[in-house]
Enzyme design. Structure first.
Site, PDB file in Angstrom:
ATOM      1  N   CYS A   1      60.135   9.554  -2.174  1.00 29.08           N
ATOM      2  CA  CYS A   1      60.034   8.579  -3.263  1.00 29.08           C
ATOM      3  C   CYS A   1      61.296   8.622  -4.138  1.00 29.08           C
ATOM      4  O   CYS A   1      62.336   8.147  -3.711  1.00 29.08           O
ATOM      5  CB  CYS A   1      58.754   8.790  -4.077  1.00 29.08           C
ATOM      6  SG  CYS A   1      58.324   7.341  -5.097  1.00 29.08           S
TER       7      CYS A   1
ATOM      8  N   HIS B   1      54.527   8.683  -0.117  1.00 26.67           N
ATOM      9  CA  HIS B   1      54.220  10.045  -0.558  1.00 26.67           C
ATOM     10  C   HIS B   1      53.356  10.784   0.470  1.00 26.67           C
ATOM     11  O   HIS B   1      52.147  10.944   0.267  1.00 26.67           O
ATOM     12  CB  HIS B   1      53.473  10.008  -1.888  1.00 26.67           C
ATOM     13  CG  HIS B   1      54.334   9.800  -3.075  1.00 26.67           C
ATOM     14  ND1 HIS B   1      55.079  10.808  -3.668  1.00 26.67           N
ATOM     15  CD2 HIS B   1      54.566   8.690  -3.817  1.00 26.67           C
ATOM     16  CE1 HIS B   1      55.724  10.333  -4.710  1.00 26.67           C
ATOM     17  NE2 HIS B   1      55.427   9.047  -4.815  1.00 26.67           N
TER      18      HIS B   1
ATOM     19  N   GLU C   1      53.180  13.848   0.969  1.00 25.86           N
ATOM     20  CA  GLU C   1      52.765  15.155   0.435  1.00 25.86           C
ATOM     21  C   GLU C   1      51.544  15.073  -0.467  1.00 25.86           C
ATOM     22  O   GLU C   1      50.971  16.096  -0.864  1.00 25.86           O
ATOM     23  CB  GLU C   1      53.939  15.784  -0.345  1.00 25.86           C
ATOM     24  CG  GLU C   1      54.057  15.403  -1.810  1.00 25.86           C
ATOM     25  CD  GLU C   1      54.481  13.961  -2.093  1.00 25.86           C
ATOM     26  OE1 GLU C   1      54.690  13.643  -3.276  1.00 25.86           O
ATOM     27  OE2 GLU C   1      54.606  13.153  -1.150  1.00 25.86           O
TER      28      GLU C   1
END
Length: 243
Positions: A91, A181, A183
Site C-alpha cells: 500500500c 493489503h 497482511e
C-alpha cells in the site's frame, strides 16, 4: 549459516506486519521492525539484512514535511533496489517504492478504493515470481485514495484494480509493490475503521455490509496473504543459500 533476516519499516501503530510477521517467523525468516512514526531511525542501507519490507499507512507518499521519516525511507528503498536487494512494499510502501524509483503518485480520480477487492493479474503478473503464486479469482483488502499514477522506468504492471489503476508492480527483478493489503486480517480492518482519520464515504449500513463480507472471507484472505508472504520468504531464502 545464520537465518535470513528482513528489515521492516512501519508507519503507524495499527499497520503492523500482522499475518506477514506470522509467516516470516514460521518460515524461519527473522525480522526487525523500525517504528519510524515513533522516531526510530530509518537506516541508510539494509546492511545486515537480506531484504526490506515497507508497510502501509494513512499518510501520502509525498508527505515528507508532516512525516519526516518518509524521505529517508524512500532513500533506503532506492538504495536497496539499486544495489539488487529484495524489496516488498505494501500500500503506502508500494507508493513510496514507486516515487523513490522515479514514478509518480496521485489522488485516484476514480475515487477511493475500499473493501474486499479482486486481484486482477495481468499476463505478466501470472508469470511473475511473486504474484504468479496467487490463485486466479483471489481477493484481498484494499483501502487507498492515492494510486501509482506513473510507474517508474522499467517497472512492469502485474495486477490492475477494478478502477484500472496499478494494483501490483514489479519495480526490479527483486522488488515489488502491492497496492492491496495481503497482511491484513478482518480484525485489523475493523481497527482501521475505528481509528481512521479519513473515514470512507459510505453509509453505516454499507460499512456493515463490507465488514461482514470481509469477515466471511477470512480464510480466503489468510490463504492469499500466506501465499504471497511465503513466496517472498522462499525467494529471499533461496537466493542467500546459493553459494
Amino acid at each position: 549459516m545464520s537465518e535470513p533476516r528482513l528489515l521492516v519499516i512501519q508507519h503507524e501503530d495499527d499497520c503492523p506486519p500482522a499475518w506477514f510477521g506470522d509467516v516470516f517467523t514460521a518460515s524461519g525468516i527473522g525480522y526487525d521492525v523500525v517504528l519510524a512514526h515513533r522516531g526510530a531511525r530509518v537506516p541508510p542501507t539494509i546492511d545486515g539484512y537480506d531484504g526490506l519490507v515497507v508497510l502501509g499507512g494513512e499518510m501520502g507518499a509525498n508527505d515528507d514535511q508532516t512525516c519526516p521519516w518518509l524521505a529517508p525511507t524512500k532513500i533506503l528503498i532506492e538504495q536497496t533496489v539499486r544495489t539488487g536487494g529484495w524489496f516488498l512494499g505494501i500500500c503506502l510502501g508500494h507508493q513510496l517504492g514507486a516515487v523513490a524509483l522515479g514514478g509518480e503518485v496521485a489522488v485516484n480520480p476514480q475515487g477511493q478504493a475500499f473493501g474486499l477487492t479482486p486481484i486482477r493479474l495481468t499476463p505478466d503478473g501470472r508469470l511473475d515470481d511473486l504474484t504468479g503464486a496467487v490463485p486466479e479469482g483471489s481477493r484481498s483488502i484494499q483501502w487507498n485514495s492515492d494510486i501509482v499514477s506513473t510507474l517508474p522506468p522499467g517497472a512492469v504492471r502485474l495486477a490492475t484494480a477494478p478502477d484500472g489503476s496499478v494494483q501490483a508492480a514489479r519495480f526490479a527483478p527483486k522488488a515489488w509493490g502491492l497496492q492491496f493489503h495481503p497482511e491484513a486480517s478482518p480484525t485489523l480492518f475493523r481497527e482501521w475503521l475505528a481509528l481512521t482519520n479519513e473515514p470512507p464515504s459510505a453509509t453505516a449500513s454499507q460499512l456493515a455490509a463490507i465488514t461482514a463480507e470481509i469477515d466471511a472471507a477470512e480464510a480466503e484472505l489468510r490463504r492469499v496473504g500466506g501465499v504471497l508472504a511465503r513466496r517472498f520468504c522462499d525467494l529471499v531464502a533461496t537466493s542467500i543459500s546459493v553459494p
